[in-house]
Enzyme design. Structure first.
Site, PDB file in Angstrom:
ATOM      1  N   GLU A 113       0.829  -1.218   0.000  1.00  0.00           N
ATOM      2  CA  GLU A 113       0.000   0.000   0.000  1.00  0.00           C
ATOM      3  C   GLU A 113       0.861   1.264   0.000  1.00  0.00           C
ATOM      4  OE1 GLU A 113      -3.860  -1.733   2.371  1.00  0.00           O
ATOM      5  OE2 GLU A 113      -2.336  -0.705   3.570  1.00  0.00           O
TER       6      GLU A 113
ATOM      7  N   CYS B 242     -10.777  -0.092   7.326  1.00  0.00           N
ATOM      8  CA  CYS B 242     -10.352   1.252   7.719  1.00  0.00           C
ATOM      9  C   CYS B 242     -11.053   2.338   6.919  1.00  0.00           C
ATOM     10  CB  CYS B 242      -8.834   1.378   7.578  1.00  0.00           C
ATOM     11  SG  CYS B 242      -8.196   0.942   5.949  1.00  0.00           S
TER      12      CYS B 242
END
Length: 578
Positions: free
Chosen positions: A287, A381
């Site tokens: 990421e 998230c």
């Protein structure tokens, strides 16, 4: 701090963003249900001794509860309701019950790891969860007046201050956010220990602490001290959360050296590591940010949380410096890289926001955009992060200083600061006319209106206005008109961005556009744009909740944020030229 944020309730907005906020409001109760179904709330019950069982989900599961609680607080400030207050108080009581006597709180560690604390800080997210709890507590006390969560947050922050520091345990969490949260807590409590701990965690990173755990430091923003870094690197969300916290710290301490370092990092990020959509993070692998100009389109990660963190960083830089480029960046990220992460209905989300979706793309993971937007994720998230951002969006609209008011983002509504009250009328982002009426003022007031860098040919009061802030003296009863040209324009990437060489992106106003399969017979993969073809814009109230469509020859383009609301069909932002 050059500029000061306005108070809760001082800004009310309508129009485009109010539509998104109403959709988000309907999703917040559903978020409570998702947290129940995913086990986040059950973890807290087990930690509190109210239930039996094993912890469910990732070690950072508590953080999703806290982001949701923050969303509830901001939404209550926007549209108060007994239902929101009841939900807030119920979940807050559960959080308080789960807290250990000494202040420690992380339900998964308490249950799954038998309270073995801080044994794997690179991955345990213990400070990360604490940071989101603190942010929720600050929002809650500001928006509702309730102090129950603040009491939990202060007790937890005091535990951290007793445990970590120069003369205590010398260590940092693998995922920043506690730095930003502790500065926010200090602004509420005035306790210098909270500010000092924020300083310590910020300064301690970048000295190889992660290597002590056998971890490669770049991913954790631990390779270079924040004062010496010249760019952002590693995990995108970690990097921008750290920078946002450092910007808060620089503002509180009056630390010009730290602020200058952050300016350099932000400039390098926007010049070499940001997508045209404002998306951040080019690698699915970890990421992460890639190398300079490494900006693939179909494999763009551009996590929704990274755009949110980018907005948080840019806002803090804007307040600290008053520089319009940070407001420009917020606009780009909000309208494009962030807003693409949530459906028009407000209940489904993208974790990953690519700039191209190929025909016959295979959904090879839970977060793959080939699924279309999803109601929740195994790593959830992004959904509650979207919720809290939309619920608190008014906070990014305007600010004040000793001379007057600054309008950074444009939406119809009202702005109040002390004895000064404004009404803003606009159809932005579809229409570039912004009318600002001074409803009340104790005398002449200075209004600073942002002219975006893209708005060549803008005027204020009929006079030419270049990019940046145009300062206008106005008194009660005066109306100031800002006109932003909304011509369709094409953007060419830096020649080092190999992935889009020979392509252009189409923009209109603050919006980036995309070609989506639903509007074309030719496969989107095969489309080309004729730069000599007329470019025509037309508002379509019947399409995608009401959008302005751009046509160029045989191409029909819709705002990027709205793609995949007709199914996860092929799409591309960067279009090869004929």
């Amino acid at each position: 701090m050059a500029l000061r944020p306005l108070g809760i309730g001082d800004v009310r907005i309508g129009g485009f963003w109010a539509d998104r906020q109403r959709a988000n409001a309907s999703a917040i109760p559903l978020g409570r249900q998702r947290l129940e179904e995913a086990g986040n709330l059950q973890n807290l019950r087990i930690a509190a001794g109210q239930a039996d069982g094993e912890a469910i989900g990732p070690v950072f599961a508590d953080s999703d509860v806290y982001k949701w609680l923050e969303a509830v607080a901001w939404e209550y400030a926007r549209e108060p309701s007994d239902a929101l207050l009841e939900m807030q108080r119920e979940v807050t009581a559960l959080v308080a019950a789960a807290q250990s006597d000494d202040g420690y709180l992380n339900s998964v560690v308490q249950v799954r790891h038998r309270d073995q604390r801080y044994t794997d800080l690179p991955w345990s997210h213990e400070h990360y969860c604490a940071g989101h709890l603190v942010q929720a507590a600050v929002a809650q006390v500001r928006c509702t007046g309730d102090t129950a969560l603040l009491d939990v947050a202060v007790k937890l922050a005091d535990h951290l201050a007793d445990t970590f520091g120069e003369d205590r345990r010398h260590d940092v969490d693998g995922h920043p956010v506690i730095e930003m949260a502790l500065v926010e807590l200090y602004r509420v409590t005035g306790d210098p220990r909270h500010l000092e701990l924020a300083r310590y965690f910020t300064e301690a990173r970048g000295h190889g602490l992660m290597a002590g755990y056998g971890q490669e430091p770049t991913y954790f923003s631990d390779r270079v001290p924040v004062r010496e870094a010249t760019t952002v690197e590693g995990h995108a969300v970690r990097a921008v959360y750290l920078a946002a916290g450092a910007a808060d710290l620089a503002a509180e301490l009056g630390d010009d050296g730290l602020l200058d370092a952050l300016r350099t990092q932000f400039d390098h990020m926007t010049a070499t590591k940001m997508y045209v959509t404002g998306g951040l993070g080019s690698r699915w692998d970890r990421e992460a940010f890639g190398d300079p100009y490494e900006l693939p389109t179909d494999r763009a990660y551009a996590e929704t949380c990274a755009a949110i963190g980018g907005v948080q960083w840019a806002w803090r830089m804007l307040l600290a410096t008053g520089d319009a480029r940070y407001a420009d960046a917020i606009e780009r990220m909000l309208f494009n890289g962030f807003l693409s992460g949530v459906s028009l209905a407000g209940t489904e989300y993208f974790y990953v926001n690519p700039l191209q979706h190929r025909s016959d793309a295979h959904a090879d993971g839970n977060r793959s955009p080939a699924h279309g937007r999803r109601g929740w994720f195994d790593c959830a998230c992004c959904p509650p992060n979207v919720m809290r951002t939309l619920a608190g969006l008014e906070g990014y609209i305007a600010s004040r200083d000793d001379s007057g008011l600054q309008l950074h983002q444009y939406a119809p509504g009202t702005v109040t600061a002390g004895d000064t009250a404004l009404t803003v009328e606009t159809g932005y982002p579809w229409d570039g006319l912004v009318r600002v009426r001074v409803d009340a003022a104790p005398g002449p007031v200075t209004l600073s209106l942002r002219v975006p860098a893209w708005a060549e040919g803008a005027t204020v009061g009929g006079a030419p206005a270049g990019p940046g802030y145009v300062r206008v003296q106005a008194a009660a009863g005066d109306v100031v008109e800002l006109r932003l040209p909304m011509e369709v324009r094409t953007t060419t990437a830096h020649p080092r961005v190999d992935a889009v060489r020979g392509c252009v992106a189409v923009e209109r106003g603050p919006l980036v556009y995309a070609a989506e399969q639903a509007d074309h017979d030719t496969p989107v993969d095969d489309l080309r744009i004729d730069l000599g073809a007329p470019r025509v814009s037309e508002h379509r109230p019947d399409l995608l909740g009401g959008v302005t469509v751009v046509t160029a020859g045989e191409l029909t383009l819709v705002p990027y944020y709205a793609w995949a609301n007709r199914g996860p069909a092929p799409m591309r932002v960067w279009i090869p030229t004929t």
